[in-house]
Design a protein around this motif. Structure first.
Motif, PDB file in Angstrom:
ATOM      1  N   ARG A  27     -27.725 125.233  -4.754  1.00 26.84           N
ATOM      2  CA  ARG A  27     -28.319 126.475  -4.267  1.00 26.84           C
ATOM      3  C   ARG A  27     -28.891 127.273  -5.431  1.00 26.84           C
ATOM      4  NH1 ARG A  27     -27.168 127.247   0.960  1.00 26.84           N
ATOM      5  NH2 ARG A  27     -25.379 126.187   1.855  1.00 26.84           N
ATOM      6  N   ARG A  64     -27.297 127.546 -11.772  1.00 28.05           N
ATOM      7  CA  ARG A  64     -27.354 127.111 -10.379  1.00 28.05           C
ATOM      8  C   ARG A  64     -25.930 126.932  -9.870  1.00 28.05           C
ATOM      9  NH1 ARG A  64     -32.761 126.757  -8.097  1.00 28.05           N
ATOM     10  NH2 ARG A  64     -34.074 126.907  -9.924  1.00 28.05           N
ATOM     11  N   SER A  70     -34.290 126.958  -3.151  1.00 26.99           N
ATOM     12  CA  SER A  70     -33.136 127.756  -2.753  1.00 26.99           C
ATOM     13  C   SER A  70     -32.023 126.849  -2.241  1.00 26.99           C
ATOM     14  CB  SER A  70     -33.516 128.770  -1.672  1.00 26.99           C
ATOM     15  OG  SER A  70     -34.038 128.116  -0.531  1.00 26.99           O
ATOM     16  N   LEU A  71     -32.388 125.610  -1.842  1.00 28.80           N
ATOM     17  CA  LEU A  71     -31.387 124.651  -1.391  1.00 28.80           C
ATOM     18  C   LEU A  71     -31.891 123.233  -1.612  1.00 28.80           C
ATOM     19  CD1 LEU A  71     -28.784 123.818   0.142  1.00 28.80           C
ATOM     20  CD2 LEU A  71     -30.082 124.014   2.264  1.00 28.80           C
ATOM     21  N   THR A  87     -36.771 123.970  -0.002  1.00 27.69           N
ATOM     22  CA  THR A  87     -35.681 123.196   0.584  1.00 27.69           C
ATOM     23  C   THR A  87     -36.020 121.714   0.532  1.00 27.69           C
ATOM     24  OG1 THR A  87     -35.202 125.003   2.128  1.00 27.69           O
ATOM     25  CG2 THR A  87     -34.240 122.860   2.614  1.00 27.69           C
TER      26      THR A  87
END
Length: 428
Positions: A425, A404, A366-367, A339
């Protein structure tokens, strides 16, 4: 009924919090339970009919309590292997008081909390207090509780049970030093949150005085071996000496949050060398450099924690293109980073494209929360231009190395100003 229930309960533990968590009037129920407890607190010898040893007020108490009424049920002062508070009633059979109250304790205005009102009234009337087993202690609002009242109540707290402490009130460093010895006795403290604490009653004091007060605090904090998370927000008591505060931590931290603090250049350069930060997994520095401080410490700080860092928040740090480019080598070494939050920083589309191309393939994102570039805003009022934003998002999408998902999000910054964010994400 509740008052009678407390006085005649035929088992060791009463999980009242689990029984009333769906009731509309929890404070009235708590008041009645405390009045029932009040009947036997003044008595020197516990009557034989008094079976209750643990009054559990936690709303999330163990849902299987109906099956464990014998004296073998778990004890608030011990812990199971998974870290949850265990509850074995036998330990408290030898305590001087007639019962142990299991709950979280929040020191705020007394009219908002029946438990605090009950305890404070007993202190003022010089009556006995129950033993308190708290996993969390909170201090909120103005420091309007007299130290003698606080001391009497804290002396009844099983400090070894406390896992989290939050001080979010207008304390000064002198008052915090009064509380620090209690902190040092919390052998299982995981999280410490300090907010709104100033150096003293006067905004300015001599350096010798500030050094003495900080040294007194760090001598106590150095005993917090289990501490995993440290949060500092809106503090001014460690001016030019943040490294001294962090260096006293005896074990590596898992999470460091420094938000909206009055920092000096030396505050943010020297801490990057502190051993307690070399294994940090989560780091939140949002709002740290809004006053124009040098960003050169960011790469070293991130580099030293690159082996373990999974979450990094640099929102509202006044990061420009050159600062972001200087960060990329350090970010590229964070192979576990999942993240990354960069909202609120004036970064161009080209700089964001470079970040996506070079960093995304090296990390386990993931973010990623990206700022909307300044070129997407027009006019003196800085309205968001939808057409420009669509073009920027397409350019960023083309920069992504693999499948993505790119989306637009509207979030709220720490200073309560609305800003726009572009979310990236991962496949999951």
């Amino acid at each position: 009924m509740v008052k009678t229930l407390v006085g005649t309960w035929p088992f060791i533990r009463l999980p009242l919090g689990a029984l009333v968590k769906s009731w509309e009037s929890q404070q009235d129920t708590l008041k009645a339970a405390l009045h029932g407890l009040d009947i036997l607190l003044p008595q020197e010898v516990t009557p034989k009919r008094w079976k209750l040893r643990v009054l559990d007020l936690q709303p999330d108490a163990d849902s299987t309590f109906w099956d464990v009424w014998s004296g073998a049920e778990a004890d608030p002062g011990t812990r199971t292997q998974n870290g949850d508070p265990a509850r074995r009633g036998e330990k408290y059979a030898s305590l001087a008081g007639p019962a142990v109250v299991v709950t979280n304790l929040c020191f705020q205005k007394m009219d908002r909390d029946e438990l605090l009102s009950f305890l404070t009234e007993r202190v003022l009337q010089r009556k006995n207090l129950p033993h308190l087993c708290c996993t969390k202690l909170e201090f909120r609002g103005p420091a309007n509780h007299h130290p003698i009242v606080l001391e009497r109540i804290l002396n009844m707290v099983q400090l070894d049970c406390v896992r989290e402490v939050e001080v979010n009130c207008r304390w000064d460093l002198h008052y915090l030093n009064w509380f620090a010895p209690y902190l040092a006795q919390m052998g299982h403290l995981d999280s410490l949150h300090l907010s709104g604490i100033r150096l003293g009653c006067r905004w300015f004091c001599s350096k010798d005085e500030a050094d003495e007060r900080l040294a007194q605090l760090t001598s106590q904090l150095s005993r917090l071996r289990p501490l995993q998370q440290l949060t500092l927000r809106f503090i001014t008591f460690c001016r030019d000496q943040l490294d001294q505060l962090l260096s006293c931590m005896p074990t590596p931290l898992e999470s460091l949050i420094i938000m909206d603090c009055l920092l000096y250049f030396s505050d943010i350069t020297r801490p990057s060398l502190c051993p307690c930060l070399h294994q940090v997994r989560s780091m939140d520095l949002s709002g740290v450099c809004k006053v124009g401080l040098d960003h050169s410490f960011f790469p070293l700080l991130i580099y030293n924690a690159s082996a373990t860092l999974t979450h990094l928040d640099l929102a509202d740090c006044n990061i420009h293109d050159s600062d972001l480019r200087a960060l990329q080598p350090a970010l590229g070494r964070c192979s576990q980073l999942s993240t990354l939050l960069l909202c609120g920083n004036p970064v161009s589309t080209a700089a964001l494209q470079s970040l996506l191309q070079q960093i995304v393939p090296l990390c386990k994102f993931s973010l990623v929360e990206l700022p909307v570039p300044p070129q997407c805003y027009v006019g003196p009022a800085q309205f968001l231009h939808v057409g420009r934003l669509a073009w920027v998002m397409e350019q960023l999408r083309l920069s992504l190395p693999g499948p993505r998902v790119l989306s637009l999000n509207f979030a709220q910054s720490p200073d309560c100003l609305i800003y726009d964010a572009i979310l990236l994400r991962g496949d999951d």
